[in-house]
Enzyme design. Structure first.
Site, mmCIF file in Angstrom:
data_model
loop_
_atom_site.group_PDB
_atom_site.id
_atom_site.type_symbol
_atom_site.label_atom_id
_atom_site.label_comp_id
_atom_site.label_asym_id
_atom_site.label_seq_id
_atom_site.Cartn_x
_atom_site.Cartn_y
_atom_site.Cartn_z
ATOM 1 N N SER A 26 -2.516 -1.446 9.255
ATOM 2 C CA SER A 26 -3.347 -1.461 10.343
ATOM 3 C C SER A 26 -4.669 -2.473 9.895
ATOM 4 O O SER A 26 -5.528 -2.677 10.479
ATOM 5 C CB SER A 26 -3.909 -0.120 10.578
ATOM 6 O OG SER A 26 -4.271 0.529 9.404
ATOM 7 N N CYS A 55 -0.433 13.143 -16.011
ATOM 8 C CA CYS A 55 -1.213 14.432 -16.722
ATOM 9 C C CYS A 55 -2.779 14.309 -16.391
ATOM 10 O O CYS A 55 -3.249 13.104 -16.453
ATOM 11 C CB CYS A 55 -0.876 14.451 -18.197
ATOM 12 S SG CYS A 55 -1.683 15.802 -18.953
ATOM 13 N N GLN A 57 1.093 -1.298 0.046
ATOM 14 C CA GLN A 57 0.148 0.011 0.004
ATOM 15 C C GLN A 57 0.829 1.157 0.156
ATOM 16 O O GLN A 57 0.371 2.286 -0.035
ATOM 17 C CB GLN A 57 -0.979 -0.022 1.198
ATOM 18 C CG GLN A 57 -1.806 -1.361 1.245
ATOM 19 C CD GLN A 57 -2.401 -1.285 2.792
ATOM 20 O OE1 GLN A 57 -3.377 -0.643 3.223
ATOM 21 N NE2 GLN A 57 -1.556 -2.219 3.569
ATOM 22 N N ASN A 58 2.205 1.227 0.181
ATOM 23 C CA ASN A 58 3.142 2.309 0.163
ATOM 24 C C ASN A 58 3.371 2.710 -1.187
ATOM 25 O O ASN A 58 3.473 1.891 -2.114
ATOM 26 C CB ASN A 58 4.153 1.553 0.967
ATOM 27 C CG ASN A 58 4.105 1.154 2.324
ATOM 28 O OD1 ASN A 58 2.913 1.400 2.741
ATOM 29 N ND2 ASN A 58 4.874 0.612 3.092
ATOM 30 N N HIS A 68 -1.526 1.457 -4.140
ATOM 31 C CA HIS A 68 -1.752 2.954 -3.992
ATOM 32 C C HIS A 68 -1.057 3.965 -4.856
ATOM 33 O O HIS A 68 -0.841 5.093 -4.715
ATOM 34 C CB HIS A 68 -1.967 3.117 -2.396
ATOM 35 C CG HIS A 68 -2.936 2.729 -1.880
ATOM 36 N ND1 HIS A 68 -2.901 2.601 -0.473
ATOM 37 C CD2 HIS A 68 -4.011 1.978 -2.241
ATOM 38 C CE1 HIS A 68 -4.102 1.725 -0.081
ATOM 39 N NE2 HIS A 68 -4.718 1.489 -0.970
ATOM 40 N N GLY A 112 3.170 -4.522 8.980
ATOM 41 C CA GLY A 112 3.010 -3.109 9.215
ATOM 42 C C GLY A 112 1.903 -2.406 8.575
ATOM 43 O O GLY A 112 2.023 -1.311 8.214
ATOM 44 N N ALA A 132 9.283 -4.512 12.591
ATOM 45 C CA ALA A 132 9.352 -5.166 11.478
ATOM 46 C C ALA A 132 10.956 -5.546 10.869
ATOM 47 O O ALA A 132 11.327 -6.600 10.657
ATOM 48 C CB ALA A 132 8.699 -4.812 10.134
ATOM 49 N N ASP A 190 6.322 4.729 -1.433
ATOM 50 C CA ASP A 190 7.469 5.354 -1.223
ATOM 51 C C ASP A 190 8.535 4.732 -2.228
ATOM 52 O O ASP A 190 9.642 5.058 -2.444
ATOM 53 C CB ASP A 190 8.058 5.267 -0.021
ATOM 54 C CG ASP A 190 7.908 3.718 0.545
ATOM 55 O OD1 ASP A 190 8.147 2.833 -0.187
ATOM 56 O OD2 ASP A 190 7.742 3.824 1.874
HETATM 57 P P1 OAD Z 1 -1.461 2.733 9.046
HETATM 58 O O1 OAD Z 1 -0.750 3.944 9.442
HETATM 59 O O2 OAD Z 1 -2.913 2.503 8.970
HETATM 60 O O3 OAD Z 1 -0.930 1.675 9.909
HETATM 61 C C1 OAD Z 1 0.594 1.216 10.264
HETATM 62 C C2 OAD Z 1 0.801 0.063 11.005
HETATM 63 O O4 OAD Z 1 2.028 -0.183 11.231
HETATM 64 C C3 OAD Z 1 0.033 -0.074 12.389
HETATM 65 O O5 OAD Z 1 -0.701 -1.143 12.518
HETATM 66 C C4 OAD Z 1 1.266 0.013 13.481
HETATM 67 O O6 OAD Z 1 0.903 -0.642 14.479
HETATM 68 C C5 OAD Z 1 2.128 -0.609 12.566
HETATM 69 N N1 OAD Z 1 3.548 -0.390 12.529
HETATM 70 C C6 OAD Z 1 4.215 0.802 13.226
HETATM 71 N N2 OAD Z 1 5.623 0.613 13.262
HETATM 72 C C7 OAD Z 1 5.932 -0.677 12.830
HETATM 73 C C8 OAD Z 1 7.117 -1.172 12.783
HETATM 74 N N3 OAD Z 1 8.265 -0.672 13.116
HETATM 75 N N4 OAD Z 1 7.027 -2.707 12.464
HETATM 76 C C9 OAD Z 1 5.967 -3.036 12.005
HETATM 77 N N5 OAD Z 1 4.690 -2.382 12.473
HETATM 78 C C10 OAD Z 1 4.622 -1.197 12.737
HETATM 79 O O7 OAD Z 1 -0.884 2.442 7.568
HETATM 80 P P2 OAD Z 1 -1.389 1.396 6.355
HETATM 81 O O8 OAD Z 1 -2.120 0.261 6.845
HETATM 82 O O9 OAD Z 1 -0.189 1.327 5.352
HETATM 83 O O10 OAD Z 1 -3.652 5.116 1.724
HETATM 84 O O11 OAD Z 1 -2.384 2.407 5.770
HETATM 85 C C11 OAD Z 1 -3.168 2.101 4.795
HETATM 86 C C12 OAD Z 1 -3.553 3.119 3.913
HETATM 87 O O12 OAD Z 1 -4.227 4.008 4.517
HETATM 88 C C13 OAD Z 1 -2.168 3.845 3.241
HETATM 89 O O13 OAD Z 1 -1.941 3.141 2.206
HETATM 90 C C14 OAD Z 1 -2.809 5.335 2.851
HETATM 91 C C15 OAD Z 1 -3.827 5.670 4.204
HETATM 92 O O14 OAD Z 1 -4.739 6.451 4.193
HETATM 93 C C16 OAD Z 1 -3.951 6.236 0.979
HETATM 94 O O15 OAD Z 1 -3.360 7.428 1.245
HETATM 95 C C17 OAD Z 1 -4.891 5.970 -0.170
#
Ligand code: OAD
Length: 253
Positions: A192, A129, A103-104, A121, A190, A234, A106
């Site tokens: 949610s 464009c 989903q990243n 994503h 990593g 992680a 980067d």
């Molecule tokens: P979240 O910010 O919702 O969740 C990050 C997760 O990583 C959480 O469950 C944390 O507990 C966990 N976490 C934090 N640090 C960690 C580490 N060092 N090792 C392992 N786990 C760790 O991020 P996403 O689930 O990626 O979408 O969010 C999904 C989408 O929501 C993103 O792609 C973005 C956002 O809105 C868009 O922008 C469309």
């Protein structure tokens, strides 16, 4: 570093699975210094996603949105992949089939050496464009003009990422679901697990008979589905699990 205590079945799955898929989220890049979205101090606690991550917000103020994305791009540029990204690239090299579904935006998985990367994503380094030509450009940081314009037709460029309310690229979600349905082992690292349709990918894998392994610093809605959840960073947990899987067979295979 906390002690990593997986179930024995997890090590067996890491050793024995030939078809592996991984779903990653912002947490895998946390140890590279990038902010996650949710939780204390997360991006969506500090910023209004309506203004920064929707088409409506962009059309209202493209300069604001591009300036914010440029700041994030600079942060990504100034750091790089960490041990967790590298561990997944190593896992790919060992598997017969491997899909890295992220989903990243980067680009760190490719930088770490992962090859079969499915970006659900989009990618922050691409700009698209908004005019009829739909040209995709790769833009370095910092941008020389904000907002940037298409070199071909002069129309406004937008970040080639998925915003709230927008569909995912069809090809990416199709490939992600196919990989989930075909794998023996699915890692969920990593994330949610709260954003659809990405959060359904491990459900597909589980229904198709895969062993689901979650790696996160805390429990998530996907923990109940997982066959094992290993809690920790992680960048600590994944290399430790790979080491344990190696140790059990006594060689690098
Ligand atoms: P979240 O910010 O919702 O969740 C990050 C997760 O990583 C959480 O469950 C944390 O507990 C966990 N976490 C934090 N640090 C960690 C580490 N060092 N090792 C392992 N786990 C760790 O991020 P996403 O689930 O990626 O979408 O969010 C999904 C989408 O929501 C993103 O792609 C973005 C956002 O809105 C868009 O922008 C469309």
């Amino acid at each position: 570093m906390s002690e990593v205590e997986p179930r024995a079945e997890t090590i067996d799955a890491l050793r024995g699975s030939r078809r592996v898929a991984a779903l990653t989220g912002a947490g895998i890049s946390a140890e590279s210094g990038l902010e996650t979205f949710r939780g204390k101090g997360g991006i969506w606690e500090k910023y209004d996603f309506n203004k920064l991550a929707t088409l409506e917000g962009f059309l209202e103020d493209p300069c604001l949105v591009w300036s914010w994305y440029d700041e994030r791009r600079l942060g990504i540029y100034n750091s790089g992949p960490n041990m967790a990204h590298e561990a997944l690239a190593e896992l790919e090299a060992r598997a017969d089939e491997f899909a890295l579904i992220t989903q990243n935006i980067d680009g760190y998985h490719r930088e770490a050496g992962s090859r079969n990367v499915i970006e659900l994503h989009g990618n922050i380094w691409r700009a698209r464009c908004m005019g009829g030509c739909q040209t995709i450009e790769f833009r370095e940081v910092p941008l020389s003009t904000v907002p940037p314009l298409c070199k071909r037709c002069g129309e406004l460029l937008r970040p080639d990422v998925v915003w709230f309310g927008e569909p995912l690229p069809t090809d990416a979600i199709d490939r992600g679901l196919a990989a989930a349905a075909a794998c023996d082992l699915m890692l969920v690292v990593g994330t949610s697990g709260t954003v659809q349709p990405a959060a359904s990918i491990p459900v597909y894998a589980k229904r198709s008979g895969a062993y689901v392994l979650e790696v996160n610093t805390e429990p998530t809605p996907l923990s109940k589905l997982a066959d094992d959840s290993v809690y920790g960073k992680a960048g600590d947990v994944l290399p430790a699990l790979l080491e344990m899987a190696r140790g059990r067979c006594g060689h690098d295979g």
